[in-house]
Design an enzyme around this catalytic site. Sequence first.
Site, PDB file in Angstrom:
ATOM      1  N   CYS A   1      20.666 -16.556  27.510  1.00 29.43           N
ATOM      2  CA  CYS A   1      20.714 -16.159  26.400  1.00 29.43           C
ATOM      3  C   CYS A   1      21.137 -14.688  26.304  1.00 29.43           C
ATOM      4  CB  CYS A   1      19.368 -15.820  25.612  1.00 29.43           C
ATOM      5  SG  CYS A   1      18.140 -15.010  26.307  1.00 29.43           S
TER       6      CYS A   1
ATOM      7  N   ASP B   1      54.356   1.813  19.170  1.00 27.72           N
ATOM      8  CA  ASP B   1      55.085   1.232  20.399  1.00 27.72           C
ATOM      9  C   ASP B   1      55.910   2.146  21.170  1.00 27.72           C
ATOM     10  OD1 ASP B   1      56.506  -1.281  21.919  1.00 27.72           O
ATOM     11  OD2 ASP B   1      57.895   0.460  21.530  1.00 27.72           O
TER      12      ASP B   1
ATOM     13  N   ASP C   1      53.546   7.202  21.307  1.00 28.90           N
ATOM     14  CA  ASP C   1      52.469   6.644  20.596  1.00 28.90           C
ATOM     15  C   ASP C   1      51.215   7.076  21.101  1.00 28.90           C
ATOM     16  OD1 ASP C   1      54.407   6.182  18.346  1.00 28.90           O
ATOM     17  OD2 ASP C   1      54.836   4.408  19.361  1.00 28.90           O
TER      18      ASP C   1
ATOM     19  N   ASP D   1      54.245   3.337  13.528  1.00 27.51           N
ATOM     20  CA  ASP D   1      55.620   4.137  13.860  1.00 27.51           C
ATOM     21  C   ASP D   1      56.683   3.165  13.564  1.00 27.51           C
ATOM     22  OD1 ASP D   1      56.862   5.898  15.774  1.00 27.51           O
ATOM     23  OD2 ASP D   1      57.061   3.948  17.032  1.00 27.51           O
TER      24      ASP D   1
ATOM     25  N   CYS E   1      19.617 -12.184  28.453  1.00 26.76           N
ATOM     26  CA  CYS E   1      19.939 -12.048  29.932  1.00 26.76           C
ATOM     27  C   CYS E   1      21.141 -11.238  30.151  1.00 26.76           C
ATOM     28  CB  CYS E   1      20.237 -13.469  30.533  1.00 26.76           C
ATOM     29  SG  CYS E   1      18.999 -14.595  30.132  1.00 26.76           S
TER      30      CYS E   1
END
Length: 832
Positions: free
Chosen positions: A106, A701, A705, A511, A109
């Site tokens: 679960c 990109d 950036d 951009d 854990c």
Amino acid sequence: MGNRDTSCYHCGLPVPPGTHYEVEIDGAARPMCCPGCRAVAQAIIDNNLTAFYRHRTHAARNPGELIPAALSDAQLYDNPAVQKSFVRDAGAQVREAPLILEGIVCAACVWLNERHVSALQGVESFSVNYATHRAQVRWDDSRIHLSDIIRAIAAIGYIAHPFDPGRQEELFRRERKRALRRIAVAGLGAMQVMMLAVAMYAGDYHGMEEGLRGFMRWVSALIALPVVVYSARPFFAAALGDLKRRRLGIDVPVSLAIGGAFFASLLATLSGAGEVYFDSVTMFTFFLLSGRYLEMGARHRAGEAAEELVHLLPAVATRIASDGHEVVAVADLRPGEQVLIKPGETVPADGRVVAGASSVNESLLTGESLPLAKVEGDAVVGGTVNVESPLTVRVERVGPETVLAAIVRLLDRAQGEKPRVARLADRVAGWFVGAILLIASGVAWWWWLYDPAHAFAVTLSVLVVTCPCALSLATPAAIAAATGALTRRGVLATRGHALETLARATHVIFDKTGTLTHGRPELAQTEVCGDVPQESALAVAAALEVHSEHPIAGVFARVADEAPAAEQVTASPGRGVEGSVEGTLYRIGAPQFVAELAGETPAVPRGTPPRTQVWLGSAAGLLARFELRDHLRSEAPAAVRDLQAMGLKVQILSGDVAAMVDEVARELAVDVACGGYTPERKLAHVRALQAKGAVVAMVGDGVNDAPVLAGAQVSIAMGSGTQLAQATADMILLSGSLARLPGAVHTARATLRVIRQNLGWAVLYNLTALPLAAAGLVAPWMAAIGMSASSLLVVLNALRLARRDPPRLGSNRDNTSLRPASQPEPACGEVE
């Protein structure tokens, strides 16, 4: 070797006649009794653990001792030769490795393992993917070894070992088989006990002999015993582990309910007085196991996207050798080798086409359904499929260095990290268990005072009906389903908070170069200054730009025939490149950057079309002006319109000239578009928006950036972008198509809605069921059904995200989860 008196050097048993198994140990051939002993002994020798044989006091007496303590204690995984196959070097003494965790049942854990391992000295990060049970661990090898981490995990009751796709599949199969066996025993027991219970209920109304009633109770106890001992064993084991670590997990109230009801019923059976709850015990166990089995299946399906990526690479490849072709394991390929990829075969590693022309299907990686043409010189990615003609590919990256391996690591990291709402749910669930036990104690005390005959049944119902399984499953199930769905569509979430933050975004900032445009500019015109030959200007430009990762740099490499070597090259992100060519210092890039060296300000002639201007100069003055043109992505207008229709404010920030940026903005109908921005000004603009209450999603990109991508609340990099931009980003458009972005926003908003629905349902269910159970209106068997149904509802609601397709471009009108900026936005020029 045929003598029966000869003993196996490894285990000490007699060597059967006619067997010839040997392993060279300490310079001598040692006899082995079977292939198993030979394999284990060889593994010990291969991993430099020969000291095991020198220092042992006796031979192994049983199969459990066939592996020495050094191996069983995970010492093997510290061996560099072994680590080479799964450990990644992440810096000075820093290592990263994927692990599989056995025993996860679960979300609690996951929380326990992350908390325990992260507290170890030398562990820098540890995150567990709940959907796949895979963990990513990052540690300082000078302070702690991997074997120490594995032992620490074993100390809290879990088993960890290096990730292996085949072994994980086997673990999943074993997990399902064990779960089905436990369900079968519980289901069979529940049916038989219920038949007896119905007979005893009828006897309460119509009369029944005490001897017969006692017999039925004893039969019910015998039938319920294997259900409690075998089927419910995982609950007791997990609860005992929680109590040893002084914490209250979900299985604590479950174990109290099952164990308490069984022993109280057994006591009533022995004394012949009181109520028995064998039917509730078996039904509760059956429904809880069934719910967890269905949740396990949903979890496995939610993690299918990551598993599909793991299995993309083939097992073997056709390597081109000097004497012909040979089939080798993909793990044996090395950079520089060439492989032959026939039509229909999968590319085994990242590389570059050196011969042939074909189309490659990248749909499983990027979500793009149409194959892409590949010719000599084009890059190919491992895991993609060759469609038409044979290709000869030179291998460039293998193993953990491939694009596919990086994608899997990022996906695991994203699913392992928890957004803010998930961390809140985990904290609430932890306190909720304690509150349940206090409330159950209070309810038991009240009923014992006023109606002792029903006190135990009511308390049992309270413990069962309020089990917080649904609360713990609410967020992990939704995150796993959403990230898997996005990955199939070519959008990779690399951070756990990405979906939640993108759902809250108010602004999307693009951009221009390489993002709204293809990032493959062409040289439209070259204008030289003075008597500088055009070929010389292009050669110098190519010599400088070859050291840059900016999309513009490739233009000059394509047009310059032979470029001289440049020395002392320095790149200034967003400005240009400086370097020495044949003893002369040059600069190429933005006008202001070149003017600082040339001593004169470049001027663009009137009537020049709005194109990107790149200048070249030296201390002697300006040397050349290059006009570049780039083409807008075909999907960009529709993507921008769709984002605006969703209520998002779209802006453009670019280092390109203002005229060029304005032209793109007019084509896209974007109101705020700023050109000539350095990375610092881009970041300042984003900070100004954030100060006014905006939640910014930055799409970029390129190297320039990286700062603004890191500064935005959520950052998105193009799949075609540089590695630095992608490493900084929270999400990656693997296909490089902006058409995927509106769908990602829609899925993110849907995910946030589903998480809220799940949490809301979990809270509402408990607030409704708890008073009813405390009032004695819910029988224990009804509580078992209600609790299991609540957990299943949460999981099924989350799985809707995996099946949900985003709306088509131009049709999305999803304006939920938006909040506008509290003040007017800063315009271009207002931020310095």
